[in-house]
Scaffold this active site. Structure first.
Site, PDB file in Angstrom:
ATOM      1  CB  ILE A   7      27.144 -18.683  88.912  1.00  0.00           C
ATOM      2  CG1 ILE A   7      28.114 -19.780  89.360  1.00  0.00           C
ATOM      3  CG2 ILE A   7      27.609 -17.308  89.384  1.00  0.00           C
ATOM      4  CD1 ILE A   7      29.481 -19.705  88.722  1.00  0.00           C
ATOM      5  CD  GLU A  30      12.183 -23.150  76.212  1.00  0.00           C
ATOM      6  OE1 GLU A  30      11.218 -22.383  76.101  1.00  0.00           O
ATOM      7  OE2 GLU A  30      12.333 -24.156  75.508  1.00  0.00           O
ATOM      8  CE  LYS A  60      29.595 -20.150  84.188  1.00  0.00           C
ATOM      9  NZ  LYS A  60      28.221 -19.770  84.052  1.00  0.00           N
ATOM     10  CB  ILE A  99      30.674 -14.653  86.954  1.00  0.00           C
ATOM     11  CG1 ILE A  99      29.679 -13.637  87.519  1.00  0.00           C
ATOM     12  CG2 ILE A  99      30.873 -15.841  87.881  1.00  0.00           C
ATOM     13  CD1 ILE A  99      30.108 -12.926  88.777  1.00  0.00           C
ATOM     14  CB  SER A 100      36.444 -15.335  85.677  1.00  0.00           C
ATOM     15  OG  SER A 100      37.327 -16.035  84.821  1.00  0.00           O
ATOM     16  CE  LYS A 121      38.147 -26.572  86.141  1.00  0.00           C
ATOM     17  NZ  LYS A 121      37.574 -26.220  87.403  1.00  0.00           N
ATOM     18  CE  LYS A 125      34.240 -17.447  82.420  1.00  0.00           C
ATOM     19  NZ  LYS A 125      33.052 -16.607  82.189  1.00  0.00           N
TER      20      LYS A 125
END
Length: 191
Positions: free
Chosen positions: A41, A64, A115, A153-154, A157, A169
């Protein structure tokens, strides 16, 4: 009669049309920071924001490889916008404070998070450290330097949190809302 298949048929909803004029007003000629810039995202946010001419785009991630990929992916994009990359973990409040002090961003897109549902069920403490404590570090730094807009940004869920990802979250959403109310500025969460 058969018609040609399109993307809306596959996703089950109409495609969203972005209001690039409004988004351009939000980020154009501003210092914009994206946490989690090397993720799926975050890197897409970086790509789209770079096309909207921020004065500076600050990419932050602890991965990285992802960070390098996001950074090289926008080379040559935008209308003269410069970008900076920083290998840093949102769980390290001193590193985050230093970045916010250095750049004093106007807008923050906070996409850094753990996530993966199955991994977070096995390691819930890691979800807490990143998705809650890390978000808190970013929010505190943003409030301290006077960030004008904060976009967390969630995930879907978080709507009805039944697992560790959703619960962590959801807490991040509550923290974002509280900090926004405390600052009197638009600090929002999107799913």
């Amino acid at each position: 009669d058969m018609r040609e298949l399109n993307i809306e048929d596959l996703i089950g909803r109409k495609q969203i049309q972005l209001d690039k004029v409004s988004i351009g007003r939000l980020v154009g000629d501003k210092v914009v920071m994206v946490t989690g810039a090397g993720g799926f995202i975050g890197s897409e946010l970086v790509r789209q924001i770079s096309d909207l001419s921020p004065s500076s785009l600050v990419l932050v991630d602890r991965d990285e490889t992802g960070l390098l990929s996001a950074s090289t992916g926008i080379t040559g994009r935008g209308l003269g916008a410069s970008h900076q990359t920083h290998l840093a973990d949102i769980r390290d409040h001193q590193a985050i404070d230093s970045l916010f002090d250095l750049y004093k961003p106007d807008v923050v897109f906070h996409a850094a998070a753990l996530k993966h549902v199955s991994m977070l069920e096995r390691f819930p403490r890691e979800a807490w450290k990143t998705n809650v404590e890390g978000t808190l570090n970013v929010l505190r730094a943003a409030r301290r330097v006077g960030v004008s807009s904060f976009i967390n940004i969630s995930t879907d869920k978080a709507a009805n949190p039944l697992n560790t990802l959703g619960k962590s979250k959801r807490l991040g959403e509550h923290l974002t809302s509280w900090f926004g109310a405390d600052c009197g500025k638009p600090y929002v969460s999107v799913r």
